[in-house]
Scaffold this motif. Sequence first.
Motif, PDB file in Angstrom:
ATOM      1  N   THR A 288       0.830  -1.207   0.000  1.00  0.00           N
ATOM      2  CA  THR A 288       0.000   0.000   0.000  1.00  0.00           C
ATOM      3  C   THR A 288       0.861   1.252   0.000  1.00  0.00           C
ATOM      4  O   THR A 288       0.599   2.208  -0.743  1.00  0.00           O
ATOM      5  CB  THR A 288      -0.918   0.006   1.237  1.00  0.00           C
ATOM      6  N   MET A 289       1.909   1.255   0.842  1.00  0.00           N
ATOM      7  CA  MET A 289       2.797   2.413   0.927  1.00  0.00           C
ATOM      8  C   MET A 289       3.505   2.649  -0.395  1.00  0.00           C
ATOM      9  O   MET A 289       3.567   3.780  -0.901  1.00  0.00           O
ATOM     10  CB  MET A 289       3.804   2.195   2.054  1.00  0.00           C
ATOM     11  N   ASN A 290       4.070   1.602  -0.993  1.00  0.00           N
ATOM     12  CA  ASN A 290       4.793   1.765  -2.257  1.00  0.00           C
ATOM     13  C   ASN A 290       3.876   2.248  -3.372  1.00  0.00           C
ATOM     14  O   ASN A 290       4.261   3.090  -4.185  1.00  0.00           O
ATOM     15  CB  ASN A 290       5.450   0.441  -2.665  1.00  0.00           C
ATOM     16  N   THR A 291       2.667   1.725  -3.419  1.00  0.00           N
ATOM     17  CA  THR A 291       1.716   2.161  -4.445  1.00  0.00           C
ATOM     18  C   THR A 291       1.426   3.650  -4.315  1.00  0.00           C
ATOM     19  O   THR A 291       1.456   4.405  -5.300  1.00  0.00           O
ATOM     20  CB  THR A 291       0.407   1.355  -4.330  1.00  0.00           C
ATOM     21  N   LEU A 292       1.168   4.094  -3.105  1.00  0.00           N
ATOM     22  CA  LEU A 292       0.810   5.491  -2.880  1.00  0.00           C
ATOM     23  C   LEU A 292       1.982   6.431  -3.149  1.00  0.00           C
ATOM     24  O   LEU A 292       1.848   7.424  -3.875  1.00  0.00           O
ATOM     25  CB  LEU A 292       0.316   5.661  -1.437  1.00  0.00           C
ATOM     26  N   LEU A 293       3.152   6.121  -2.577  1.00  0.00           N
ATOM     27  CA  LEU A 293       4.284   7.045  -2.715  1.00  0.00           C
ATOM     28  C   LEU A 293       4.902   6.995  -4.113  1.00  0.00           C
ATOM     29  O   LEU A 293       5.420   8.010  -4.591  1.00  0.00           O
ATOM     30  CB  LEU A 293       5.335   6.746  -1.649  1.00  0.00           C
ATOM     31  N   THR A 294       4.862   5.839  -4.779  1.00  0.00           N
ATOM     32  CA  THR A 294       5.338   5.784  -6.162  1.00  0.00           C
ATOM     33  C   THR A 294       4.450   6.635  -7.062  1.00  0.00           C
ATOM     34  O   THR A 294       4.952   7.382  -7.924  1.00  0.00           O
ATOM     35  CB  THR A 294       5.349   4.325  -6.663  1.00  0.00           C
ATOM     36  N   ARG A 295       3.135   6.562  -6.846  1.00  0.00           N
ATOM     37  CA  ARG A 295       2.217   7.395  -7.618  1.00  0.00           C
ATOM     38  C   ARG A 295       2.484   8.884  -7.359  1.00  0.00           C
ATOM     39  O   ARG A 295       2.484   9.696  -8.287  1.00  0.00           O
ATOM     40  CB  ARG A 295       0.784   7.047  -7.248  1.00  0.00           C
ATOM     41  N   GLU A 296       2.765   9.233  -6.115  1.00  0.00           N
ATOM     42  CA  GLU A 296       3.032  10.633  -5.781  1.00  0.00           C
ATOM     43  C   GLU A 296       4.346  11.105  -6.402  1.00  0.00           C
ATOM     44  O   GLU A 296       4.451  12.229  -6.900  1.00  0.00           O
ATOM     45  CB  GLU A 296       3.076  10.795  -4.260  1.00  0.00           C
ATOM     46  N   SER A 297       5.367  10.238  -6.398  1.00  0.00           N
ATOM     47  CA  SER A 297       6.649  10.597  -7.032  1.00  0.00           C
ATOM     48  C   SER A 297       6.475  10.833  -8.523  1.00  0.00           C
ATOM     49  O   SER A 297       7.005  11.809  -9.088  1.00  0.00           O
ATOM     50  CB  SER A 297       7.683   9.487  -6.799  1.00  0.00           C
ATOM     51  N   ARG A 298       5.733   9.968  -9.173  1.00  0.00           N
ATOM     52  CA  ARG A 298       5.507  10.134 -10.616  1.00  0.00           C
ATOM     53  C   ARG A 298       4.712  11.403 -10.904  1.00  0.00           C
ATOM     54  O   ARG A 298       4.957  12.093 -11.892  1.00  0.00           O
ATOM     55  CB  ARG A 298       4.779   8.914 -11.170  1.00  0.00           C
ATOM     56  N   ARG A 299       3.759  11.708 -10.028  1.00  0.00           N
ATOM     57  CA  ARG A 299       2.983  12.938 -10.213  1.00  0.00           C
ATOM     58  C   ARG A 299       3.879  14.171 -10.124  1.00  0.00           C
ATOM     59  O   ARG A 299       3.772  15.102 -10.940  1.00  0.00           O
ATOM     60  CB  ARG A 299       1.876  13.019  -9.162  1.00  0.00           C
ATOM     61  N   LEU A 300       4.784  14.167  -9.134  1.00  0.00           N
ATOM     62  CA  LEU A 300       5.692  15.306  -8.989  1.00  0.00           C
ATOM     63  C   LEU A 300       6.658  15.410 -10.171  1.00  0.00           C
ATOM     64  O   LEU A 300       6.977  16.514 -10.638  1.00  0.00           O
ATOM     65  CB  LEU A 300       6.472  15.190  -7.675  1.00  0.00           C
ATOM     66  N   GLU A 301       7.144  14.274 -10.650  1.00  0.00           N
ATOM     67  CA  GLU A 301       8.056  14.290 -11.806  1.00  0.00           C
ATOM     68  C   GLU A 301       7.343  14.840 -13.037  1.00  0.00           C
ATOM     69  O   GLU A 301       7.924  15.625 -13.809  1.00  0.00           O
ATOM     70  CB  GLU A 301       8.573  12.877 -12.068  1.00  0.00           C
ATOM     71  N   LYS A 302       6.100  14.435 -13.233  1.00  0.00           N
ATOM     72  CA  LYS A 302       5.331  14.936 -14.377  1.00  0.00           C
ATOM     73  C   LYS A 302       5.056  16.424 -14.224  1.00  0.00           C
ATOM     74  O   LYS A 302       5.155  17.196 -15.195  1.00  0.00           O
ATOM     75  CB  LYS A 302       4.001  14.158 -14.445  1.00  0.00           C
ATOM     76  N   LEU A 303       4.744  16.842 -12.995  1.00  0.00           N
ATOM     77  CA  LEU A 303       4.458  18.245 -12.747  1.00  0.00           C
ATOM     78  C   LEU A 303       5.696  19.107 -12.928  1.00  0.00           C
ATOM     79  O   LEU A 303       5.607  20.255 -13.392  1.00  0.00           O
ATOM     80  CB  LEU A 303       3.912  18.407 -11.314  1.00  0.00           C
ATOM     81  N   ARG A 304       6.865  18.550 -12.620  1.00  0.00           N
ATOM     82  CA  ARG A 304       8.111  19.318 -12.729  1.00  0.00           C
ATOM     83  C   ARG A 304       8.441  19.667 -14.182  1.00  0.00           C
ATOM     84  O   ARG A 304       9.137  20.651 -14.456  1.00  0.00           O
ATOM     85  CB  ARG A 304       9.255  18.520 -12.096  1.00  0.00           C
ATOM     86  N   GLU A 305       7.910  18.884 -15.120  1.00  0.00           N
ATOM     87  CA  GLU A 305       8.174  19.159 -16.528  1.00  0.00           C
ATOM     88  C   GLU A 305       7.558  20.487 -16.966  1.00  0.00           C
ATOM     89  O   GLU A 305       8.057  21.134 -17.892  1.00  0.00           O
ATOM     90  CB  GLU A 305       7.615  18.021 -17.390  1.00  0.00           C
TER      91      GLU A 305
END
Length: 351
Positions: A288-305
């Motif tokens: 559960t933790m990995n699913t949530l935080l991996t999704r959040e990391s990808r969201r931030l990486e996409k937003l940083r573009e």
Amino acid sequence: GASETLARWYHEGLDAFARPMEGGAQVAAEFGEKLEALQAGFSAAKLDRLIAETKKFHARLRRQLEEGQDRLLQMTSCRRDEAQRLVNAVAAVDRDLDVERFLTRIFDQFGVHVEELSSRTFLALPAQLTTAVFPELPEAGLTFTADRRKALAREDISFLSWDHPIVTGGIDLLLSTEQGNSAYAIWQAPGEQAILLEAIYVLEPVAPAALHADRFLPPMPIRVLIDARGEDLAGTSDLDPAVLRPGNVHLLLENSRIKRKLLPAMLAQGLEAARARATAIRSEAVKTMNTLLTRESRRLEKLRETNPNVRAEEIAALQRQQTELERHLAAAEPRLDAVRLIWKTPVAPSS
């Protein structure tokens, strides 16, 4: 000027400076464009006609509002049937003696002296405390009652309920000490005699508070019921705690084989059973933790573009947090929190 025109219109047409103005949205919709037209081509006659028209419109609107339904009042009005059910539920809670029985037993356990002053009214004094302090109990003592009417009539008497700070404090005190975490019970049921060890383990991670690991793995109780063969019967036994009765454990512990060999072995087997069950709980928490935080990391990486305000350090910190959480969650071990030794017998032994 324009300000004087508006002032006269508000005052003479709407009486807005003397009383609250009703139906502001309807007034704005009706006269907004007319006011703009008046200010573009002002004349005293036009203003007088507009004020007269406004007064008529506002008087009519006020009558409509006064004669119409007050929906907010209807929503908050008393519903007799529902209100009576709530009153009955509160009365049933007030008649329940469990809270005062529980608190007097807690007081007795920790050395608080209790005097019954009248029906359901008590004085508690910290006379012979076995702990440094009892939560929310003043040094001068506390008078409390479970009678709601008496508590309402007397400001110097506290009303006792499950939400009272002295009750919640007593529960916290009991749970934070070793008192009450072991018990012995006799289970009279058909079948052969047996000795059972019921144990409650708590699985929780030991992690820095900043990680908030309890988001993914809050303290999780694990119950095991070990028999003399070392098997965990928690999922198959028909043990009903309601049929257990107290007994004298010393009669059982006089048998040195039970005390020195059997019980330590059952405790060890109980821990193994709890660890086996903890594996699946830990795995689910990590997933559960990995699913949530991996999704959040990808969201931030996409937003940083597209957003330079999202810094690379933020993403790196989130990834470090994910790594740390996985390590701490995976290392969580069950700890023994409470035990109950149960003697199963077809005929209850004398105690």
